[in-house]
Design a protein around this motif. Structure first.
Motif, short mmCIF file in Angstrom:
data_model
loop_
_atom_site.label_atom_id
_atom_site.label_comp_id
_atom_site.label_asym_id
_atom_site.label_seq_id
_atom_site.Cartn_x
_atom_site.Cartn_y
_atom_site.Cartn_z
N THR A 89 2.53 13.39 2.14
CA THR A 89 1.96 14.43 1.29
C THR A 89 2.01 15.78 1.99
O THR A 89 2.35 16.81 1.37
N GLY A 138 -1.12 11.03 -5.42
CA GLY A 138 -0.89 10.17 -4.27
C GLY A 138 -2.10 10.08 -3.36
O GLY A 138 -2.42 9.01 -2.82
N LEU A 139 -2.82 11.20 -3.20
CA LEU A 139 -4.01 11.19 -2.35
C LEU A 139 -5.12 10.34 -2.94
O LEU A 139 -5.98 9.81 -2.21
N GLY A 178 0.77 7.97 3.92
CA GLY A 178 0.58 8.72 2.69
C GLY A 178 0.13 10.15 2.97
O GLY A 178 0.58 11.10 2.32
N VAL A 204 -4.79 7.55 -4.03
CA VAL A 204 -4.55 6.19 -3.53
C VAL A 204 -4.62 6.18 -2.00
O VAL A 204 -5.17 5.25 -1.40
N ALA A 205 -4.08 7.21 -1.36
CA ALA A 205 -4.01 7.22 0.11
C ALA A 205 -5.39 7.25 0.76
O ALA A 205 -5.63 6.54 1.75
N GLY A 233 -2.02 4.30 4.66
CA GLY A 233 -2.78 5.47 4.25
C GLY A 233 -2.42 6.68 5.09
O GLY A 233 -2.27 7.80 4.56
N ALA A 261 -7.13 3.90 0.42
CA ALA A 261 -6.40 2.93 1.25
C ALA A 261 -6.79 3.09 2.72
O ALA A 261 -6.99 2.10 3.45
N HIS A 292 2.37 8.86 -6.65
CA HIS A 292 2.82 10.24 -6.41
C HIS A 292 3.93 10.62 -7.40
O HIS A 292 3.84 11.63 -8.10
N THR A 340 0.84 -1.21 0.00
CA THR A 340 0.00 0.00 0.00
C THR A 340 0.86 1.25 0.00
O THR A 340 0.61 2.20 -0.76
N ILE A 381 1.21 4.20 -2.98
CA ILE A 381 1.00 5.64 -2.77
C ILE A 381 2.20 6.44 -3.27
O ILE A 381 2.05 7.41 -4.02
#
Length: 381
Positions: A282, A215-216, A278, A218-219, A275, A222, A156, A148, A152
């Motif tokens: 970020t 990236g967010l 992430g 996915v984060a 998550g 997740a 990104h 995971t 992320i």
């Protein structure tokens, strides 16, 4: 972690006044029809023209750059009062072969370090039926966290990469940075190398913002997915590692679990921990300082005032450290000062302003700091 270091180049040798004057004679025809020269100064190694644009800034940069390139020079436009300064510098886009093997090797090593970190600190019960007797079974328990987190970070970085390619900016493949498993989840993030300044502030913003926003994407899922496997339980006696709660996490947890009773807490599944990581990575990248993603966004938004924004951010981190009594922010402030700094190179066209839509999105990106940054990232209760 998002640092975009400038490519190291050999020091520029200052040409003699006669050589610089001859070079200026060769470069000047490239200005005809697009830039009206009022004054020319030879400031070795640069040639500085002052005057007015006769065409749109983007057109000027494109046409002049095409003429300058065979002579090893690149034009940089900026506004100065009521005039435009065109600075010719002896730099060109570096032609560099993709270092695919290095990129893959670092990614493979980061897979190992994050896997070990996951197995040691964020083991998933998913593979418990395999038993804990063999090293392989133990490592497999770190897969949910590692996979995971790498997803992320990978999304990104490739957000930056593909956006840079779309804008025609030469950029390297992502380089993942492995770390000892006990340090920041087994990785220090990843970087890509910008080999040449972007065309203008709009391209600069697009490249910088694409990474955190991708990236967010996915984060956040997740975290939501991981909360489905998480549980609310009584906090055990003794010392417990507590991950700080940013506002966005608090809202999502409240929507999922409702009000958490006193003396109880949410015990995050490894996917949810990734998550959280992430979110944290970020947020760190969105600090409007230097070469960080947020620093590039700040330059696109505020131009020359970006340095003042960076210094104010550094001071705010010190204040945050005092208010929260958390050593984390003092350490991060020192790292920003020493490793990142407040400098940012301008784009080729520093005259064209950021478009209104991008200006609004830039404010949203910087505002995400408030939602993603935990007051105290990690504590021991």
């Amino acid at each position: 972690m998002r640092f975009w270091p400038r490519r190291r180049r050999a020091p520029l040798l200052a040409p003699s006044p006669d050589d610089l004057a001859l070079t200026e004679e060769l470069l000047r025809p490239g200005l005809e029809g697009v830039f009206a020269v009022r004054e020319c100064r030879l400031q070795s190694p640069a040639i500085v023209y002052r005057g007015q644009l006769l065409a749109a800034p983007g057109v000027v940069v494109e046409r002049v750059a095409r003429h300058f390139r065979p002579f090893g020079y690149t034009p940089f436009l900026r506004a100065d009062g009521g005039e435009i300064v065109l600075q010719a510098l002896p730099v060109v886009a570096a032609a560099e072969r993709p270092r695919v093997a290095v990129s893959l090797a670092l990614f493979a090593l980061t897979c190992v370090t994050t896997l070990v970190s996951g197995a040691l600190f964020f083991a998933s019960p998913t593979f418990a039926p395999l038993g804990t007797g063999s090293p392989l079974a133990t490592l497999l328990m770190g897969v949910p966290f590692a996979a995971t987190l790498l997803a992320i970070l990978g999304v990104h970085e490739f957000g930056h990469y593909f956006t840079a390619r779309y804008h025609g900016a030469p950029v390297s493949l992502p380089y993942f940075i492995p770390a000892p498993p006990i340090v920041l989840f087994g990785t220090l993030g990843a970087i890509i190398r910008m080999r040449f300044p972007p065309r203008d502030r709009n391209a600069l913003f697009d490249i910088a913002a694409a990474g955190p926003l991708a990236g967010l994407l996915v984060a956040v899922p997740a975290l939501v997915l991981g909360l489905g496997w998480s549980s609310v339980d009584v906090v055990p006696p003794g010392e417990v590692v507590r991950l700080g709660d940013p506002l966005l996490l608090r809202w999502i947890v409240h929507l999922y679990f409702g009000r958490i009773p006193e003396g109880m807490d949410v015990f995050l599944h490894p996917v949810a921990v990734a998550g959280w990581a992430g979110f944290f990575v970020t947020a760190l990248n969105l600090f409007p300082v230097g070469q960080l993603d947020g620093g590039r966004i700040a330059y696109a938004l505020f131009g020359r005032h970006h340095r003042a924004v960076g210094v104010a951010t550094f001071a705010a981190l010190l204040v945050l450290g005092v208010v929260t009594r958390s050593l984390n922010w003092f350490v991060w402030a020192v790292l920003l000062l020493v490793l990142v700094g407040f400098h940012h190179s301008p784009p080729l066209d520093d005259v064209t302003p950021l478009s209104p839509a991008r200006r609004g999105l830039a404010l949203v990106c910087l505002g995400l700091l408030v939602l993603l940054l935990p007051p105290v990232p990690i504590s021991f209760d």
